[in-house]
Design a protein around this motif. Structure first.
Motif, short mmCIF file in Angstrom:
data_model
loop_
_atom_site.label_atom_id
_atom_site.label_comp_id
_atom_site.label_asym_id
_atom_site.label_seq_id
_atom_site.Cartn_x
_atom_site.Cartn_y
_atom_site.Cartn_z
N LEU A 1 20.22 -41.11 46.88
CA LEU A 1 20.53 -41.40 45.47
C LEU A 1 21.75 -40.59 45.04
N ILE A 2 22.54 -41.20 44.18
CA ILE A 2 23.62 -40.47 43.50
C ILE A 2 23.41 -40.62 42.00
N SER A 3 23.50 -39.49 41.29
CA SER A 3 23.49 -39.50 39.83
C SER A 3 24.90 -39.08 39.36
N TYR A 4 25.54 -39.99 38.61
CA TYR A 4 26.93 -39.74 38.21
C TYR A 4 27.00 -39.00 36.88
N HIS A 5 27.88 -38.03 36.84
CA HIS A 5 28.21 -37.27 35.64
C HIS A 5 29.71 -37.06 35.64
N ASN A 6 30.24 -36.48 34.55
CA ASN A 6 31.57 -35.91 34.63
C ASN A 6 31.63 -34.75 33.66
N PHE A 7 32.50 -33.76 33.88
CA PHE A 7 33.65 -33.81 34.76
C PHE A 7 33.63 -32.58 35.68
N SER A 8 34.60 -32.46 36.59
CA SER A 8 34.87 -31.31 37.45
C SER A 8 35.23 -31.68 38.89
N GLN A 9 34.98 -32.93 39.28
CA GLN A 9 35.27 -33.39 40.65
C GLN A 9 34.50 -32.55 41.68
N LEU A 10 33.19 -32.73 41.64
CA LEU A 10 32.30 -32.01 42.55
C LEU A 10 31.28 -32.97 43.13
N VAL A 11 30.83 -32.65 44.34
CA VAL A 11 29.67 -33.34 44.93
C VAL A 11 28.60 -32.26 45.08
N LEU A 12 27.57 -32.33 44.25
CA LEU A 12 26.56 -31.27 44.16
C LEU A 12 25.27 -31.70 44.85
N TYR A 13 24.70 -30.77 45.61
CA TYR A 13 23.41 -31.05 46.24
C TYR A 13 22.42 -29.96 45.85
N PRO A 14 21.10 -30.26 45.93
CA PRO A 14 20.09 -29.29 45.50
C PRO A 14 20.18 -28.01 46.33
N TRP A 15 19.73 -26.89 45.78
CA TRP A 15 19.08 -26.77 44.50
C TRP A 15 20.04 -26.45 43.34
N GLY A 16 19.56 -26.78 42.12
CA GLY A 16 20.26 -26.38 40.93
C GLY A 16 19.57 -25.22 40.22
N TYR A 17 18.25 -25.09 40.43
CA TYR A 17 17.49 -24.11 39.66
C TYR A 17 17.57 -22.70 40.26
N THR A 18 18.02 -22.63 41.52
CA THR A 18 18.09 -21.34 42.21
C THR A 18 19.28 -21.31 43.14
N ASN A 19 19.76 -20.09 43.42
CA ASN A 19 20.85 -19.95 44.38
C ASN A 19 20.35 -20.00 45.82
N ALA A 20 19.03 -19.97 46.00
CA ALA A 20 18.47 -20.04 47.35
C ALA A 20 18.81 -21.39 47.98
N PRO A 21 18.99 -21.43 49.29
CA PRO A 21 19.31 -22.71 49.94
C PRO A 21 18.10 -23.63 50.01
N ALA A 22 18.35 -24.92 49.94
CA ALA A 22 17.28 -25.91 50.10
C ALA A 22 16.85 -25.94 51.57
#
Ligand SMILES: [Zn+2]
Length: 345
Positions: free
Chosen positions: A224-245
């Protein structure tokens, strides 16, 4: 001599501008365009998305079907288009989902998934890659998850972000991308109703996020892709923590591949990175889908790169932004299909 030479040039330019305006006006669905009709210029309004999705499906009934996955706070339908061969059947094919417009002011994040849908439907039978992907998978696109907020952004407050929930204290709106249940209430969300990142009174308190949840729970989404703007980034989880998924290498490789596909089209760079590297955000779509179901999924922050022009991306960048993201979308659909291929012996 110079001025004489300039007059026809000016006239030509003026004529070209008039023709361009007429062509663009003719190419759009304005929902009548009468006085008082919400107008987002070349960006699509809710009424235009509604109208054009239904026209697409009506003209290509074998491969495109429109349905509502639920209603917004103010009662607008959340339209989804399914694109696949034998579209009326639920076939055991890889499913890829594209969501747009969680945030009201991010107009390009509605137009990109809508234009991807249009392209897939219109190029079926002509473009060999599109035809193969549509034949081998089921593609679901929900271009406008927050229609009330989008409408308010068009008619009243261009920089509105949240939905239009009446919070009962004189404030309006819940940030739909902080309202999903996985790690709901954590860092990068707010309990203050006036905040731009107000997470709502409880997880999935909003009909828009409930609709997305219920829809995805009925599907077997591979990506799945959820589109937002702006910043030109491709973001992958996690967002809630700096720990790696747990699957960070896979998520990172896919994000890099997506960014590569984007860059080759117009040489525009989108940076692949863990979502929390941008800022911590709890309760978003991608953490939920990955956290609950381990589905690889991404937030793409579209053009522009910086806060000038920020959310108000000029209209002449709609098409190139769509084009570079079409390339990435086709890649991800293909990747999802490959995951279903039995191992070669
Ligand atoms: Zn956003």
């Amino acid at each position: 001599m110079k001025s004489r030479a300039n007059i026809p040039t000016r006239m030509r330019l003026a004529l070209a501008a008039i023709i361009a305006t007429l062509l663009l006006a003719g190419g759009r669905c304005d929902n009548g365009g009468g006085p008082g009709t919400p107008d987002a210029g070349l960006y699509h309004t809710y009424a235009e998305i509604n109208d054009e999705l239904h026209k697409l499906a009506a003209a290509h009934a074998q491969i495109a079907q429109v349905s509502s996955i639920g209603k917004s706070v103010e009662g607008r339908d959340l339209w989804a288009i399914k694109i696949s061969d034998n579209v009326a059947q639920d076939e055991p094919e890889a499913e890829t989902v594209f969501l747009g417009g969680h945030h009201a002011r991010e107009w390009i994040a509605v137009d990109v998934p809508f234009l991807i849908a249009s392209h897939l439907v219109n190029q079926y039978g002509t473009d060999t890659t599109v035809t193969r992907l549509v034949n081998q998978s089921e593609i679901w696109i929900v271009p406008m998850v927050n229609p009330d907020g989008h409408q308010y952004s068009v008619t009243t407050d261009r920089l509105w972000r949240k939905n239009r929930r009446n919070n009962g204290d004189g404030t309006f709106g819940v940030d739909l991308n902080r309202n999903y249940s996985y790690q709901w209430g954590g860092p990068g969300s707010s309990g203050d109703t006036f905040s731009e990142i107000y997470r709502g009174p409880s997880a999935f308190s909003e009909p828009e996020t409930q609709a997305v949840r219920d829809f995805l729970q009925q599907r077997q989404t591979r990506a799945l892709i959820s589109y937002h703007n702006f910043s030109q980034l491709v973001l992958y989880p996690w967002g809630y923590t700096n720990a790696p998924a747990p699957d960070e290498p896979l998520l990172q490789n896919l994000a890099v591949a997506i960014a590569d596909r984007i860059r080759v089209v117009h040489a525009v760079t989108y940076t692949p990175q863990q979502s929390s590297d941008l800022y911590l955000a709890s309760g978003d779509t991608t953490d939920w889908l990955y956290g609950e179901y381990r589905v690889p999924n991404f937030t793409i922050e579209l053009r522009p790169r910086s806060s000038f022009p920020g959310f108000e991306l000029p209209e002449n960048e709609i098409t190139p932004t769509f084009e570079e993201n079409l390339s990435a979308a086709l890649f991800l659909i293909d990747w999802a299909i490959q995951q279903g291929t039995p191992p070669t012996i």
